[in-house]
Design a protein around this motif. Structure first.
Motif, mmCIF file in Angstrom:
data_model
loop_
_atom_site.group_PDB
_atom_site.id
_atom_site.type_symbol
_atom_site.label_atom_id
_atom_site.label_comp_id
_atom_site.label_asym_id
_atom_site.label_seq_id
_atom_site.Cartn_x
_atom_site.Cartn_y
_atom_site.Cartn_z
ATOM 1 N N ASN A 170 73.446 16.054 66.081
ATOM 2 C CA ASN A 170 72.283 16.636 66.786
ATOM 3 C C ASN A 170 71.662 17.795 66.017
ATOM 4 O OD1 ASN A 170 71.776 15.079 69.075
ATOM 5 N ND2 ASN A 170 73.477 16.011 70.204
ATOM 6 N N SER A 171 72.448 18.403 65.125
ATOM 7 C CA SER A 171 71.880 19.486 64.325
ATOM 8 C C SER A 171 71.097 18.952 63.130
ATOM 9 C CB SER A 171 73.000 20.399 63.797
ATOM 10 O OG SER A 171 73.697 20.980 64.861
ATOM 11 N N GLY A 172 71.646 17.944 62.469
ATOM 12 C CA GLY A 172 71.062 17.581 61.182
ATOM 13 C C GLY A 172 70.604 16.157 61.002
ATOM 14 N N PHE A 173 70.824 15.285 61.972
ATOM 15 C CA PHE A 173 70.555 13.871 61.702
ATOM 16 C C PHE A 173 69.748 13.122 62.755
ATOM 17 C CE2 PHE A 173 74.169 15.179 59.197
ATOM 18 C CZ PHE A 173 73.809 14.715 57.936
ATOM 19 N N PHE A 174 69.637 13.637 63.963
ATOM 20 C CA PHE A 174 68.951 12.842 64.990
ATOM 21 C C PHE A 174 67.531 12.496 64.558
ATOM 22 C CE2 PHE A 174 67.318 16.965 66.234
ATOM 23 C CZ PHE A 174 66.075 16.693 66.790
ATOM 24 N N PHE A 175 66.853 13.470 63.935
ATOM 25 C CA PHE A 175 65.441 13.297 63.580
ATOM 26 C C PHE A 175 65.263 12.399 62.358
ATOM 27 C CE2 PHE A 175 67.337 17.127 61.893
ATOM 28 C CZ PHE A 175 67.109 17.010 60.534
ATOM 29 N N ARG A 176 66.370 12.002 61.710
ATOM 30 C CA ARG A 176 66.265 11.117 60.539
ATOM 31 C C ARG A 176 66.452 9.655 60.927
ATOM 32 N NH1 ARG A 176 68.818 14.794 55.717
ATOM 33 N NH2 ARG A 176 69.677 16.392 57.086
ATOM 34 N N GLN A 177 66.739 9.373 62.197
ATOM 35 C CA GLN A 177 66.969 7.984 62.604
ATOM 36 C C GLN A 177 65.654 7.199 62.530
ATOM 37 O OE1 GLN A 177 70.370 7.227 63.167
ATOM 38 N NE2 GLN A 177 70.287 9.289 62.312
ATOM 39 N N THR A 178 65.727 5.985 61.989
ATOM 40 C CA THR A 178 64.481 5.236 61.735
ATOM 41 C C THR A 178 63.687 4.974 63.020
ATOM 42 O OG1 THR A 178 65.857 3.289 61.663
ATOM 43 C CG2 THR A 178 65.044 4.087 59.564
ATOM 44 N N LEU A 179 64.389 4.827 64.140
ATOM 45 C CA LEU A 179 63.654 4.570 65.383
ATOM 46 C C LEU A 179 62.713 5.726 65.743
ATOM 47 C CD1 LEU A 179 66.086 2.956 67.976
ATOM 48 C CD2 LEU A 179 64.182 1.897 66.764
ATOM 49 N N LEU A 180 63.008 6.914 65.221
ATOM 50 C CA LEU A 180 62.170 8.067 65.558
ATOM 51 C C LEU A 180 61.031 8.274 64.558
ATOM 52 C CD1 LEU A 180 64.684 10.785 66.821
ATOM 53 C CD2 LEU A 180 63.369 9.138 68.118
ATOM 54 N N ASP A 181 61.036 7.500 63.482
ATOM 55 C CA ASP A 181 60.054 7.734 62.415
ATOM 56 C C ASP A 181 58.610 7.759 62.901
ATOM 57 O OD1 ASP A 181 61.995 7.949 60.539
ATOM 58 O OD2 ASP A 181 61.650 5.999 59.585
ATOM 59 N N ARG A 182 58.318 6.903 63.862
ATOM 60 C CA ARG A 182 56.911 6.756 64.269
ATOM 61 C C ARG A 182 56.439 7.815 65.275
ATOM 62 N NH1 ARG A 182 58.339 1.663 68.046
ATOM 63 N NH2 ARG A 182 60.290 1.706 66.901
ATOM 64 N N TYR A 183 57.362 8.647 65.756
ATOM 65 C CA TYR A 183 56.981 9.619 66.791
ATOM 66 C C TYR A 183 56.797 11.025 66.235
ATOM 67 C CZ TYR A 183 58.833 5.990 69.876
ATOM 68 O OH TYR A 183 59.087 4.798 70.518
ATOM 69 N N LYS A 220 60.929 21.019 55.142
ATOM 70 C CA LYS A 220 61.884 21.425 54.094
ATOM 71 C C LYS A 220 62.618 22.702 54.514
ATOM 72 C CE LYS A 220 59.380 24.147 50.556
ATOM 73 N NZ LYS A 220 58.341 24.714 51.423
ATOM 74 N N GLU A 221 61.961 23.540 55.310
ATOM 75 C CA GLU A 221 62.614 24.765 55.785
ATOM 76 C C GLU A 221 63.830 24.426 56.651
ATOM 77 O OE1 GLU A 221 59.351 24.276 55.873
ATOM 78 O OE2 GLU A 221 58.542 25.883 54.616
ATOM 79 N N TYR A 222 63.616 23.530 57.617
ATOM 80 C CA TYR A 222 64.743 23.207 58.495
ATOM 81 C C TYR A 222 65.837 22.460 57.735
ATOM 82 C CZ TYR A 222 67.772 21.881 62.241
ATOM 83 O OH TYR A 222 68.912 21.730 63.021
ATOM 84 N N LEU A 223 65.429 21.501 56.886
ATOM 85 C CA LEU A 223 66.421 20.724 56.131
ATOM 86 C C LEU A 223 67.261 21.652 55.250
ATOM 87 C CD1 LEU A 223 64.317 17.582 55.157
ATOM 88 C CD2 LEU A 223 66.176 17.726 56.844
ATOM 89 N N ASN A 224 66.583 22.617 54.672
ATOM 90 C CA ASN A 224 67.251 23.602 53.844
ATOM 91 C C ASN A 224 68.263 24.419 54.655
ATOM 92 O OD1 ASN A 224 67.423 25.667 51.740
ATOM 93 N ND2 ASN A 224 65.597 24.593 50.965
ATOM 94 N N PHE A 225 67.807 24.833 55.815
ATOM 95 C CA PHE A 225 68.644 25.610 56.731
ATOM 96 C C PHE A 225 69.886 24.802 57.116
ATOM 97 C CE2 PHE A 225 69.682 26.815 61.183
ATOM 98 C CZ PHE A 225 69.950 28.164 61.005
ATOM 99 N N PHE A 226 69.667 23.540 57.537
ATOM 100 C CA PHE A 226 70.806 22.714 57.945
ATOM 101 C C PHE A 226 71.771 22.503 56.785
ATOM 102 C CE2 PHE A 226 72.888 18.584 57.969
ATOM 103 C CZ PHE A 226 73.751 18.795 59.035
ATOM 104 N N GLU A 227 71.211 22.186 55.617
ATOM 105 C CA GLU A 227 72.049 21.915 54.446
ATOM 106 C C GLU A 227 72.921 23.130 54.124
ATOM 107 O OE1 GLU A 227 73.716 19.740 51.579
ATOM 108 O OE2 GLU A 227 72.397 19.072 53.193
ATOM 109 N N HIS A 228 72.308 24.308 54.222
ATOM 110 C CA HIS A 228 73.052 25.539 53.954
ATOM 111 C C HIS A 228 74.222 25.688 54.934
ATOM 112 C CE1 HIS A 228 73.624 29.675 52.563
ATOM 113 N NE2 HIS A 228 73.919 29.927 53.828
ATOM 114 N N LEU A 229 73.954 25.477 56.211
ATOM 115 C CA LEU A 229 75.027 25.615 57.212
ATOM 116 C C LEU A 229 76.100 24.554 57.003
ATOM 117 C CD1 LEU A 229 73.253 26.407 60.610
ATOM 118 C CD2 LEU A 229 73.855 27.944 58.750
ATOM 119 N N ASP A 230 75.660 23.340 56.730
ATOM 120 C CA ASP A 230 76.601 22.234 56.579
ATOM 121 C C ASP A 230 77.615 22.532 55.470
ATOM 122 O OD1 ASP A 230 77.457 19.768 57.518
ATOM 123 O OD2 ASP A 230 76.400 18.669 55.939
ATOM 124 N N GLN A 231 77.110 23.086 54.380
ATOM 125 C CA GLN A 231 77.991 23.420 53.250
ATOM 126 C C GLN A 231 79.026 24.468 53.640
ATOM 127 O OE1 GLN A 231 78.122 21.808 50.362
ATOM 128 N NE2 GLN A 231 76.551 20.471 51.241
#
Ligand code: GDP
Ligand code: MN
Length: 423
Positions: free
Chosen positions: A198-211, A322-333
């Motif tokens: 829910n932090s880093g991947f829900f928005f990458r699911q293909t079903l959500l691409d069109r919304y 890119k800001e959010y992706l960067n933020f998530f990636e930083h936390l994930d590491q």
């Protein structure tokens, strides 16, 4: 005589035949007219239901009502044109539920409530996500409950499972320690997968691409009041990127080093953060508010305030940025999703508080809501009547003005308190 009879017979036969022909014609043309009308109705229903989904080639569609009598048909035409007014205003959005098959009863309860209070008029799509395939019973029952189209997605294991950079032994021993300390979900592996997803991947699911927008829904929640507006429309018109209803303090034991990771991110990416316009004060101010508010027990500069993410309306373009992706990636590491038990609520909240302008976050004050063990209920009697709310603003579960709510802090250091203008 014989000839006369024959002629008379021919004349009367012709008359009878002509009469029968007339009757037959009348019957055929009436039924033809009825069938044309019926076909037009079907076409109209079909157009209405699918006008905005033309490019969509998959998903289960709603079954059209079977017609029986004309009066039924007229009633439905009225309903249809009334609904059409709302459906034609629909935004590019979906209702979104991450859920397990066994939670079907709770999923249906939440759907029933949201359909009743909001979605039956708009018929937004429902998107369901799961880390294992949905079973037929789940798909059948939720599709029947939805007024809009339904879509079912399987989360890839790469978006769900613990990443390989987490040390197995350290993971197991941390889980054991957190379990022994009685930390909520402290010993759960699947809960950690869920929070990281829910932090880093829900928005990458293909079903959500069109919304563009999603509205997160969980099993077993309740919407207490009729929605006085379409929240997606408010988001677009007022340029909001994140909407919440409840805000409260997080359990610090679940996030001992989260704020350290955030401070590193701030130091690494100063260009991404605008302290003049963001909500930094909302998540760091720890001064006393009102008489009831406790002094916050926090070991860092984070005051532990977060938006409760089980209700969440968001602009996916923010999470894809890119800001959010960067933020998530930083936390994930920093591994805290697994070695600690970071929740998606503080992660989303800190991200929106740092990266968005304060006026891009909206508190949906009028939408009553309950997720065990807390709720929010509009305080104004007139609102509760107008929106046919079923809640008690003085109930013990009503969190808004309780000591453990952060709403007063939002009023003080966040977006403030204001009244939405209704159109
Ligand atoms: P809580 O609200 O923090 O107590 O956590 P929940 O148990 O309600 O989980 C949050 C959301 O994630 C709910 O929508 C759950 O249905 C969903 N969820 C939690 N764990 C899993 C899981 O292992 N698989 C799937 N598919 N969904 C999950
Ligand atoms: Mn929940």
């Amino acid at each position: 005589m014989k000839k006369g009879v024959t002629i008379g017979g021919i004349i009367s036969c012709t008359a009878i035949f002509a009469y029968l022909l007339f009757i037959a014609h009348a019957v055929i043309s009436t039924s033809l007219a009825h069938r044309i009308k019926e076909r037009e109705y079907f076409k109209k229903s079909f157009d209405v239901l699918h006008k905005f989904d033309q490019e969509r080639s998959f998903g289960l569609t709603r079954v059209l009502p079977k017609l029986s009598t004309n009066s039924y048909l007229e009633d439905h035409e009225k309903d249809l044109s009334r609904d059409y007014a709302y459906q034609s205003k629909r935004e590019n959005a979906t209702l979104l539920m991450l859920v397990r098959n066994w939670e079907i009863e709770g999923a249906l309860k939440s759907m029933r409530s949201l359909e009743d209070r909001f979605n039956r008029k708009y018929q937004y799509d429902w998107t369901f996500l799961n880390d294992v395939p949905f079973d037929d019973d789940f798909i059948e029952a939720t599709s029947a409950m939805a007024s809009g189209k339904t879509f079912y997605g399987l989360v890839p294991t790469s978006d769900w499972d613990k990443p390989s950079f987490i040390d197995e032994e350290e993971f197991e021993s941390n889980l054991q320690l957190m379990h022994e300390k009685g930390i909520i979900y402290g010993g759960s592996k699947s809960y950690r997968n869920m929070c990281r997803f829910n932090s880093g991947f829900f928005f990458r699911q293909t079903l959500l691409d069109r919304y563009q927008y999603y509205f997160r829904v969980e099993p077993d929640v309740q919407y207490y009041c009729d929605f006085p507006y379409d929240p997606f429309e408010i988001m677009r018109k007022q340029r909001k990127k994140y909407g919440f209803v409840i805000s409260m303090y997080e359990y610090e034991d679940t996030i001992p080093t989260l704020w350290d990771a955030v401070e590193e991110f701030i130091a690494d990416q100063p260009d991404m953060i605008d302290f003049d316009t963001n909500s930094y004060d909302f998540i760091t101010d720890d001064s006393m508010i009102g008489l009831e508010m406790p002094i916050i027990q926090s070991n860092s500069n984070y005051n532990l305030c977060h938006f409760w993410s089980n209700f969440e309306i968001g602009d996916l373009s923010f999470f894809r940025s890119k800001e959010y992706l960067n933020f998530f990636e930083h936390l994930d590491q920093r591994k805290g999703f697994y070695l600690e038990r970071w929740g998606d609520a503080p992660v989303h909240s800190i991200a929106v508080a740092l990266l968005l302008r304060q006026d891009e976050i909206i508190h949906f004050d009028e939408l009553g809501y309950y997720h065990i063990p807390f709720g929010t209920c509009p305080a104004a009697h007139s609102i509760r009547l107008r929106q046919r709310c079923m809640c008690d603003p003085n109930a013990e579960s009503n969190i808004d003005v309780k000591a453990h709510s952060c709403l007063a802090r939002w009023w003080k250091s966040g977006g403030g308190k204001y009244f939405m203008k209704h159109t």
